[in-house]
Motif scaffolding. Sequence first.
Motif, PDB file in Angstrom:
ATOM      1  N   ARG A 234      -9.560   6.862   3.805  1.00  3.22           N
ATOM      2  CA  ARG A 234      -9.300   6.575   5.215  1.00  3.22           C
ATOM      3  C   ARG A 234      -8.237   7.516   5.768  1.00  3.22           C
ATOM      4  O   ARG A 234      -7.578   7.215   6.760  1.00  3.22           O
ATOM      5  CB  ARG A 234      -8.875   5.108   5.377  1.00  3.22           C
TER       6      ARG A 234
ATOM      7  N   THR B  94      -6.758  -5.033   6.906  1.00  2.68           N
ATOM      8  CA  THR B  94      -7.536  -4.058   6.141  1.00  2.68           C
ATOM      9  C   THR B  94      -6.676  -2.879   5.708  1.00  2.68           C
ATOM     10  O   THR B  94      -7.093  -2.099   4.881  1.00  2.68           O
ATOM     11  CB  THR B  94      -8.716  -3.518   6.972  1.00  2.68           C
ATOM     12  N   SER B  95      -5.491  -2.747   6.307  1.00  6.28           N
ATOM     13  CA  SER B  95      -4.663  -1.588   5.957  1.00  6.28           C
ATOM     14  C   SER B  95      -3.228  -1.818   6.400  1.00  6.28           C
ATOM     15  O   SER B  95      -2.939  -2.733   7.156  1.00  6.28           O
ATOM     16  CB  SER B  95      -5.203  -0.330   6.641  1.00  6.28           C
TER      17      SER B  95
ATOM     18  N   TYR C 271     -11.041  -0.668   2.224  1.00  7.01           N
ATOM     19  CA  TYR C 271     -10.132  -1.470   3.058  1.00  7.01           C
ATOM     20  C   TYR C 271      -9.234  -2.320   2.159  1.00  7.01           C
ATOM     21  O   TYR C 271      -9.381  -2.331   0.947  1.00  7.01           O
ATOM     22  CB  TYR C 271     -10.947  -2.392   3.971  1.00  7.01           C
TER      23      TYR C 271
END
Lengths: 223, 657
Positions: free
Chosen positions: B179, B352-353, B229
């Motif tokens: 990501r 998710t982050s 994630y």
Amino acid sequence: MRLLLLAGLVLVAPAVRAQSTCTPEHAAMGHCTMPAAPAPSAQPTAATTTATTAHPADATFMQMMIPHHEQALEMTALVPDRTDNHGFRMLAERMETAQRDEIRWMRHWLEQRGQDPAAHAGHLMEGMLTPEQMADLAGKRGDAFVYTFCAYMIQHHEGALTMARDLFASYGAAQTADVHKLATDIEADQKMDIVRMRGLMATLAPVPLVPVTPPSSSGHSGH
Amino acid sequence: MPRLLPLAALALGFASPALAQMPTNAPRASTTDPRANLRAGWNDAQVASWNLEHVANIPRSGPFVNPENPGDFGKANTDLAFQGQTMFVGNYSGVQIYSLADPARPALVSQIVCAGGQGDVSVHGNLLFMSVEETRGRLDCGSQGVPEPVSAERLVGIRVFDISNLQAPRQVATVQTCRGSHTHTLVPDPNDPQSLYVYVSGISGVRSGEELAGCAGGSPAENAEGSSYFRIEVVKVPLAAPQNARVVNSARFLLGLPAAPESASEIPSDAEKAEASARAAEARARGKFTITWQGLEQVLPDAMAAQILQQMMGAAGRTGEPTAADSTMLRERLPQLVAQQEARNANRTGPTSCHDITVYPEKGLAGGACEGYGILLDISDPQNPRRLDSAGDANFAYWHSATFNNDATSVVFTDEWGGGGGPRCRVTDRMEWGANALFRIHDGKLHQTSYYKLPAAQGSTENCVAHNGSLVPIPGRDVMVQAWYQGGLSIFDFTNPAAPREIAYFDRGPMNADDLVTGGYWSVYWYNGYIYGSEIGRGVDVFRLTPSSELTADEVAAANTVRATEINPQLQTKIVWPASVVLSRTYLKQARDAQAVTTAQNRTITATLLTAERARTATQKRAVATRLNTAARSLSSSNASSMRLAESLRALAATLR
């Protein structure tokens, strides 16, 4: 109903002007380093995309996102007359602020580049409420309104997340910092909103919802 | 097994107490503040300043500025890092390296043209690290972008440059991540000086597995171990061979988080719990069903109980009136149903982050700002960060970053509502939104105490929200300097985290009077006596503190004695004040204010410190050292401020012997 991005039609990437001080040899080494000697005026302007050009995929994303956001404002406009739930009203006010600011930003971006901000006005984009859903929402009051609003706004936001994902999957899209940031911020903000609204829904009694598509299946809820 | 009702049904009719308690007439930003209506301009905007001297402004130059478009975000300045006499200024187009040989006048040494954003920088030894998150990022640093959705030429993740030669840095390593890297944090390993860890926080969508093997999406339920994630990446860098840097762990401390309380005040008090339990017991006596939901006993509404009973009976193939046995069964099953729903809810709503992680290795702690959560981490094993506690707040849109006080007894979390591009300091924007939330840390838990937001209203063409800052080393006080984009910089005292207070500021008018042209401070940090600001559109600013009613000359002078050799904003190191007369005088004043010294002690120590300042010969110095030690012995050891004073007097004496 869903409009596809026009990415497939894009054949030519935006023009790039090379750095005179960044030779291919420099690039092969992995980067370009410029000693700080020349006066700023003696150096070329490094612009990957000038302020007056717009990549079609980026422009289309914004032209579609503007009516998408505008519907969110139609939804938040219903809030004050229909519920006194303070926490929810705060959430709706914050969403309204965010969407209004982003519409303004996107319009400005498009106008600066000679693009029509209203190119997709009136179209029903991914996740947008059908007229039946809008009527259903407008007809509800109190906790039923809050529950319905959250369900439909989650559907609406998830459409925006899909549009952002499609943008990143399109040839030549989001190659400028401002567009990349806009799409990333939309993803981050709306994901957070979804989490908040799910949490709020968990405190309320469920009510019947109007599905997105005509109830050909078993009349499942719309989110 | 009966089909489980949605949690919504279980929670029917529950109030949301904290949200109902939120103030409806919250204070608003001041519109009469000198900062409220400054004249616009790119390089000639009107300025308002309080308790700060603006020493220098160094505009961006060359490929890092677009003269035709001051707000060209592809050339926005970003984060800062410092090492020795060098300052590194990140930018969406690369890194600019400045010499601080004259700390009041940064001088450009070189520029690394390497696009990819955000370009946040950190430095360690001869290695410079840079975050890349944009899909236009290229392995070869080229500016042409990467139009293909899947390409071997793309780099999103971490770049590593060798900066042994500041004139010509070389890219020596790249680490691809699923990501990208929005931000990163250097984490030294106290047990292994040959290695360095980098925590990589990526907030973008997941890359195609075709572009980078192993990248995949999915919820915890669908793909708990394989999803890109719900984690941060931990990169290990062998310092002798940085080209071997690689991801060694996916730290999944974001999984299994309890549902975040909507705000600290929503956590029920003991009194509320007792009252609720009494109500529930009384209802049970009348034959009602009760459950415990989020720490509070609640009465299950009759209609819902009946509905669940019917479902249970239906699953057993029966209809009609429930029997006493059915009721008993429901009573036994309710805790299990609630637990299952809570677990489901936690899985569904976890972040998710992380946006940013600030580590404080000397305390073994880190603060993670992770979407809807502020998270306290134990990093005593740096490769395996472990969650200690988490906090939520309905007022926070997006937890952005954390700054600990020097003792790690409090922490400032920021909310970057809207991502920094929006005007969120208008008089219409609430003071709890896009603000800081302050917490005390006690027994490894976070306790929310207050909010702090830029107190001056800004215009609708000024992007403004809480952003990056650092501690200002005022001895005995907790002071932070913070960037608010076009809201300028604000310095505030949070010694009492329940009552933060502004003590200095600097602000310019908007970049443009009619349009929102993105600009303002990305970061402002203290470094060796100066405050350096990275201004998105206006280059680098340098400030010095000026003594005022808010800061004594001794406090400012003592702050200026602190010397660091390397400063990375997300890596906090303990501030240590060298012994000095100004330090002891600062502690003396604070002890006096706290009534921890007698009038006689105050008079004696004041005179002794004056003598110490004037001592020139060895004999004079020895004599005053003795007097300092005597004074230190006379002080009470039952009070923190007098103990601190005594310690500083002894340390000062030691320097005079």
